[in-house]
Design a protein around this motif. Structure first.
Motif, PDB file in Angstrom:
ATOM      1  N   LEU A  83     -15.415 -36.917   7.742  1.00 37.74           N
ATOM      2  CA  LEU A  83     -14.470 -38.027   7.611  1.00 37.74           C
ATOM      3  C   LEU A  83     -13.370 -37.910   8.662  1.00 37.74           C
ATOM      4  CD1 LEU A  83     -13.371 -40.505   6.194  1.00 37.74           C
ATOM      5  CD2 LEU A  83     -12.279 -39.003   4.510  1.00 37.74           C
ATOM      6  N   LYS A  84     -12.864 -36.715   8.871  1.00 31.73           N
ATOM      7  CA  LYS A  84     -11.851 -36.513   9.906  1.00 31.73           C
ATOM      8  C   LYS A  84     -12.428 -36.811  11.286  1.00 31.73           C
ATOM      9  CE  LYS A  84      -8.586 -33.046  11.664  1.00 31.73           C
ATOM     10  NZ  LYS A  84      -9.104 -32.872  13.009  1.00 31.73           N
ATOM     11  N   GLN A  85     -13.667 -36.388  11.531  1.00 29.10           N
ATOM     12  CA  GLN A  85     -14.300 -36.652  12.821  1.00 29.10           C
ATOM     13  C   GLN A  85     -14.505 -38.151  13.052  1.00 29.10           C
ATOM     14  OE1 GLN A  85     -17.882 -34.323  12.587  1.00 29.10           O
ATOM     15  NE2 GLN A  85     -16.853 -32.397  13.144  1.00 29.10           N
ATOM     16  N   ILE A  86     -14.794 -38.894  11.993  1.00 30.43           N
ATOM     17  CA  ILE A  86     -14.957 -40.352  12.121  1.00 30.43           C
ATOM     18  C   ILE A  86     -13.654 -40.998  12.569  1.00 30.43           C
ATOM     19  CG2 ILE A  86     -15.308 -42.475  10.809  1.00 30.43           C
ATOM     20  CD1 ILE A  86     -17.365 -40.968   9.128  1.00 30.43           C
ATOM     21  N   LEU A  87     -12.550 -40.636  11.905  1.00 30.27           N
ATOM     22  CA  LEU A  87     -11.256 -41.224  12.250  1.00 30.27           C
ATOM     23  C   LEU A  87     -10.846 -40.865  13.670  1.00 30.27           C
ATOM     24  CD1 LEU A  87      -9.381 -40.588   8.873  1.00 30.27           C
ATOM     25  CD2 LEU A  87     -10.315 -42.751   9.718  1.00 30.27           C
ATOM     26  N   GLU A  88     -11.130 -39.632  14.075  1.00 27.39           N
ATOM     27  CA  GLU A  88     -10.801 -39.228  15.443  1.00 27.39           C
ATOM     28  C   GLU A  88     -11.716 -39.904  16.451  1.00 27.39           C
ATOM     29  OE1 GLU A  88     -11.072 -35.017  15.290  1.00 27.39           O
ATOM     30  OE2 GLU A  88      -9.028 -34.736  14.535  1.00 27.39           O
ATOM     31  N   GLY A  89     -13.019 -39.988  16.122  1.00 27.01           N
ATOM     32  CA  GLY A  89     -13.962 -40.606  17.048  1.00 27.01           C
ATOM     33  C   GLY A  89     -13.701 -42.087  17.271  1.00 27.01           C
ATOM     34  N   LYS A  90     -13.193 -42.771  16.251  1.00 30.21           N
ATOM     35  CA  LYS A  90     -12.901 -44.193  16.377  1.00 30.21           C
ATOM     36  C   LYS A  90     -11.503 -44.449  16.928  1.00 30.21           C
ATOM     37  CE  LYS A  90     -16.085 -46.007  12.931  1.00 30.21           C
ATOM     38  NZ  LYS A  90     -16.761 -46.898  13.887  1.00 30.21           N
ATOM     39  N   GLY A  91     -10.748 -43.382  17.182  1.00 27.01           N
ATOM     40  CA  GLY A  91      -9.426 -43.548  17.768  1.00 27.01           C
ATOM     41  C   GLY A  91      -8.395 -44.096  16.814  1.00 27.01           C
ATOM     42  N   ALA A 150     -22.968 -41.189  11.673  1.00 26.29           N
ATOM     43  CA  ALA A 150     -24.127 -41.336  12.560  1.00 26.29           C
ATOM     44  C   ALA A 150     -23.914 -42.464  13.563  1.00 26.29           C
ATOM     45  CB  ALA A 150     -25.378 -41.596  11.729  1.00 26.29           C
ATOM     46  N   GLU A 151     -23.206 -43.537  13.147  1.00 21.94           N
ATOM     47  CA  GLU A 151     -22.925 -44.629  14.075  1.00 21.94           C
ATOM     48  C   GLU A 151     -21.871 -44.231  15.102  1.00 21.94           C
ATOM     49  OE1 GLU A 151     -21.719 -47.776  11.557  1.00 21.94           O
ATOM     50  OE2 GLU A 151     -23.745 -48.261  10.837  1.00 21.94           O
ATOM     51  N   THR A 152     -20.919 -43.405  14.690  1.00 23.10           N
ATOM     52  CA  THR A 152     -19.849 -42.981  15.596  1.00 23.10           C
ATOM     53  C   THR A 152     -20.352 -41.974  16.627  1.00 23.10           C
ATOM     54  OG1 THR A 152     -18.291 -43.297  13.772  1.00 23.10           O
ATOM     55  CG2 THR A 152     -17.489 -42.103  15.706  1.00 23.10           C
ATOM     56  N   TYR A 153     -21.265 -41.109  16.213  1.00 22.37           N
ATOM     57  CA  TYR A 153     -21.817 -40.080  17.113  1.00 22.37           C
ATOM     58  C   TYR A 153     -23.345 -40.217  17.141  1.00 22.37           C
ATOM     59  CZ  TYR A 153     -17.179 -38.081  16.363  1.00 22.37           C
ATOM     60  OH  TYR A 153     -15.832 -37.896  16.287  1.00 22.37           O
ATOM     61  N   PRO A 154     -23.863 -41.222  17.825  1.00 22.34           N
ATOM     62  CA  PRO A 154     -25.313 -41.462  17.846  1.00 22.34           C
ATOM     63  C   PRO A 154     -26.031 -40.587  18.872  1.00 22.34           C
ATOM     64  CG  PRO A 154     -24.216 -43.166  19.093  1.00 22.34           C
ATOM     65  CD  PRO A 154     -23.133 -42.253  18.568  1.00 22.34           C
ATOM     66  N   TYR A 155     -27.351 -40.703  18.851  1.00 20.39           N
ATOM     67  CA  TYR A 155     -28.228 -40.063  19.844  1.00 20.39           C
ATOM     68  C   TYR A 155     -28.028 -38.547  19.922  1.00 20.39           C
ATOM     69  CZ  TYR A 155     -28.211 -44.958  21.227  1.00 20.39           C
ATOM     70  OH  TYR A 155     -28.265 -46.323  21.215  1.00 20.39           O
ATOM     71  N   GLY A 156     -27.781 -37.924  18.783  1.00 15.52           N
ATOM     72  CA  GLY A 156     -27.670 -36.469  18.752  1.00 15.52           C
ATOM     73  C   GLY A 156     -26.368 -35.903  19.236  1.00 15.52           C
ATOM     74  N   SER A 239     -18.240 -43.278  26.791  1.00 20.05           N
ATOM     75  CA  SER A 239     -17.651 -43.553  25.480  1.00 20.05           C
ATOM     76  C   SER A 239     -18.347 -42.771  24.378  1.00 20.05           C
ATOM     77  CB  SER A 239     -17.720 -45.048  25.180  1.00 20.05           C
ATOM     78  OG  SER A 239     -19.070 -45.480  25.069  1.00 20.05           O
ATOM     79  N   LEU A 240     -19.645 -42.489  24.556  1.00 23.61           N
ATOM     80  CA  LEU A 240     -20.375 -41.694  23.561  1.00 23.61           C
ATOM     81  C   LEU A 240     -20.047 -40.214  23.667  1.00 23.61           C
ATOM     82  CD1 LEU A 240     -23.907 -43.385  23.714  1.00 23.61           C
ATOM     83  CD2 LEU A 240     -22.185 -43.640  21.926  1.00 23.61           C
ATOM     84  N   LEU A 241     -19.947 -39.705  24.887  1.00 21.80           N
ATOM     85  CA  LEU A 241     -19.770 -38.265  25.068  1.00 21.80           C
ATOM     86  C   LEU A 241     -18.317 -37.827  24.888  1.00 21.80           C
ATOM     87  CD1 LEU A 241     -22.132 -37.632  28.116  1.00 21.80           C
ATOM     88  CD2 LEU A 241     -22.589 -37.259  25.692  1.00 21.80           C
ATOM     89  N   MET A 242     -17.366 -38.689  25.256  1.00 22.87           N
ATOM     90  CA  MET A 242     -15.970 -38.273  25.153  1.00 22.87           C
ATOM     91  C   MET A 242     -15.497 -38.174  23.706  1.00 22.87           C
ATOM     92  SD  MET A 242     -13.841 -39.901  28.334  1.00 22.87           S
ATOM     93  CE  MET A 242     -12.463 -38.837  27.910  1.00 22.87           C
ATOM     94  N   ARG A 243     -16.207 -38.828  22.791  1.00 16.53           N
ATOM     95  CA  ARG A 243     -15.848 -38.686  21.375  1.00 16.53           C
ATOM     96  C   ARG A 243     -16.037 -37.253  20.891  1.00 16.53           C
ATOM     97  NH1 ARG A 243     -19.034 -44.015  18.992  1.00 16.53           N
ATOM     98  NH2 ARG A 243     -17.897 -45.577  20.221  1.00 16.53           N
ATOM     99  N   VAL A 244     -17.024 -36.590  21.494  1.00 17.55           N
ATOM    100  CA  VAL A 244     -17.344 -35.224  21.070  1.00 17.55           C
ATOM    101  C   VAL A 244     -16.200 -34.271  21.403  1.00 17.55           C
ATOM    102  CG1 VAL A 244     -19.023 -33.365  21.328  1.00 17.55           C
ATOM    103  CG2 VAL A 244     -19.780 -35.744  21.412  1.00 17.55           C
ATOM    104  N   LEU A 245     -15.388 -34.600  22.404  1.00 14.62           N
ATOM    105  CA  LEU A 245     -14.331 -33.683  22.827  1.00 14.62           C
ATOM    106  C   LEU A 245     -13.179 -33.601  21.833  1.00 14.62           C
ATOM    107  CD1 LEU A 245     -14.168 -34.545  26.629  1.00 14.62           C
ATOM    108  CD2 LEU A 245     -15.455 -32.723  25.494  1.00 14.62           C
TER     109      LEU A 245
END
Length: 554
Positions: A83-91, A150-156, A239-245
């Motif tokens: 849940l925390k990762q979702i909020l951070e990934g969506k900015g 899964a939608e916020t961090y797709p493709y593995g 946009s997909l890879l920078m969320r992981v940081l």
């Protein structure tokens, strides 16, 4: 692209402390969060959740107590972290000062229900809900965590969230070691992706198009689209890879806005370029048709499609990039549109009139049209008005709504151009001579290359006050008025020559006084030799002027 990344890195290095201060800004409250969970208000629940997921106080078991797990199965600790990762990934930026500290808070925008949304645009399914006397993340939000993650961090890319932190968590210049290494890798990947797409587009695509014989189309139409598409793909990958940081919330929020704005912007530019390809294709089709109205329609369609693409693209940029709620905006446009429509009835009428002109095609560019006071040649057909060049060489701009409601006489659509005149000959002309004269006129019509041979009328048909009248009614098969005038000239010249050869005199309005003839003095009336002489003169004229053989004239 390169300067943008360096600016982002520079900004990241000096802003991480701001994010830490924003998440926990009440020191007195957070000191007791490790001992017990306070769920009395949205404010305390939010602080309890994020405080127990901080690096120094990492306790996902405690953070999970702020979540409603009714009807939800799964690892509670894992769901709290996700849940925390979702909020951070969506900015989503959590401003604790803006979170309500009222146990009885009601959301007026959600039907006055006891709910609190962190960001209805970026995370509409994540919200706090009051159950009894406690505020928790709603059971609906918890049930959607796996799917939204899964939608916020797709493709593995979600796997990288567990792998990259193993590189090292030591902080340097406000960022952890694995974040700095990840930024370096992304910069390298950006250069490599740009080089790869440039190579594939400039070398591969153009080479293939030239081999297929479409080098011009590839260089002028497909190449610009391919380059914009390559930039769009780079933005999507970043946009997909920078969320992981897991960058600081304040910095990542601005990066999310940048990426969310660039994506619809590049898509808008792509469709804008595609309109040029569509217009070029229809222009090619228009050259194959005889109608010149199609040539006027293609530019208008191109401009309309481009305006539509810009309008729709702007709405998507406002919605996805700038988080602008376009529903009230569209509602306002619909209401304002009614007022505008009432105030611009004539403009709308002209617009639909132009559509009817392009559909019905009552005329095309170059046609001579007549409608009331309108008389001239069509030069251009627009969305509002039609430009007509009059025979005085002035230009008339006629509203299309007026043309659509008027009776239009299109002289340009005539297959045959009529020529009608009356040849008046004097009353002293004998019937035999009139008959030979009419025969000669018919032969002139048949011999001319531009006259209609299956329909013409040349007859002695009237006795007027001062003349015997011969009706001369023929048709020319010619496309323009200038050629019609030339053909008339040729026909009339042959008519005058025929009259002179036969001795036919043309009459004009006169009053004649007839006197008796005396043996020693001739009268004013000319003498006529007789039918045989007329026939001989006609044969001589036709053989000399029209090239007909005497034996065919019997």
């Amino acid at each position: 692209m390169n300067y943008r990344h360096f600016l982002v890195i520079f900004f990241l290095l000096f802003s991480s402390e701001i994010a830490n201060a924003q998440l926990i800004d009440d020191k007195n409250v957070t000191e007791n969060l490790a001992d017990e969970i306070n769920l009395s208000t949205p404010y305390h629940t939010t602080l309890s959740f994020f405080f127990n997921l901080e690096k120094s106080n990492f306790s996902p078991e405690t953070a999970a107590k702020t979540m409603d797990f009714r009807g939800v199965e799964g690892d509670k600790k894992d769901l709290a972290v996700k849940l925390k990762q979702i909020l951070e990934g969506k900015g989503v930026i959590i401003h604790t000062s803006e979170i309500p500290n009222d146990p009885n808070y009601l959301d007026s925008t959600a039907g006055s229900e006891p709910k609190y949304y962190f960001d209805k645009i970026k995370a509409p399914n994540i919200y706090l809900e009051k159950s009894g006397k406690q505020w928790k993340f709603s059971a609906f939000s918890v049930s959607r965590i796996e799917r939204i993650h899964a939608e916020t961090y797709p493709y593995g890319t979600a796997e990288l969230l567990d792998i990259l932190p193993q590189i090292g968590t030591d902080e340097y210049l406000g960022l952890q070691l694995w974040q700095l290494i990840g930024l370096g890798i992304l910069i390298i990947l950006t250069f490599l992706a740009h080089f790869l797409f440039t190579f594939l587009v400039d070398r591969g695509l153009i080479y293939i198009m030239r081999r297929l014989g479409y080098g011009y189309i590839g260089e002028n139409y497909l190449l610009p689209i391919a380059k914009i598409t390559s930039f769009y793909l780079i933005v999507v990958i970043l946009s997909l890879l920078m969320r992981v940081l897991q960058l600081p919330a304040e910095i990542w929020a601005w990066v999310v806005i940048l990426f969310s704005t660039l994506k619809p912007f590049f898509i808008t530019v792509i469709f804008y370029k595609i309109v040029d390809i569509i217009a070029a294709y229809f222009s090619h089709l228009a050259t194959k048709t005889e109608s010149t109205l199609d040539d006027q329609l293609v530019p208008l369609v191109r401009k309309t499609l481009k305006a539509l693409v810009i309008l729709v693209g702007t709405l998507f940029i406002l919605r996805d990039g700038l988080n602008f709620d376009i529903i009230p905006f569209l509602t306002g446009l619909s209401i304002g549109g009614v007022a505008i429509a009432l105030a611009a009835q004539d403009t709308i009428k002209n617009f639909f009139g132009s559509i009817m002109i392009f559909i019905d095609k009552p005329f095309q560019v170059g046609d001579w049209v007549t409608s009331g006071d309108i008389d001239g040649t069509v030069e251009e057909v627009g969305f509002r008005s039609t430009r007509i060049r009059t025979f005085r060489n002035s230009v008339m701009y006629v509203p299309n709504g007026k043309i659509a409601d008027s009776v239009v006489d299109n002289h340009g659509l005539r297959k045959y151009r009529r020529f009608f005149t009356t040849l008046t000959i004097t009353y002293d002309t004998p019937p035999e001579l009139i008959d030979e004269f009419v025969k000669g006129l018919r032969e002139i019509v048949l011999a001319h290359p531009d006259t209609r041979k299956d329909l013409y009328h040349v007859y002695f048909n009237n006795l007027s006050a001062y003349s015997q009248d011969v009706m001369f009614y023929i048709f020319f098969e010619l496309p323009t008025w200038a050629e019609e005038l030339r053909a008339r000239h040729e026909i009339l010249i042959q008519t005058v020559k025929l009259a002179n050869a036969l001795g036919v005199r043309f009459a004009f309005p006169t009053q004649t006084l007839h006197m008796e003839s005396f043996p020693e003095k001739k009268g004013l009336v000319p003498s006529y030799p007789g039918e045989a002489a007329y026939q001989e003169k006609l044969q001589k004229f036709l053989s000399q002027e029209l090239g007909k053989k005497p034996d065919l004239l019997r």
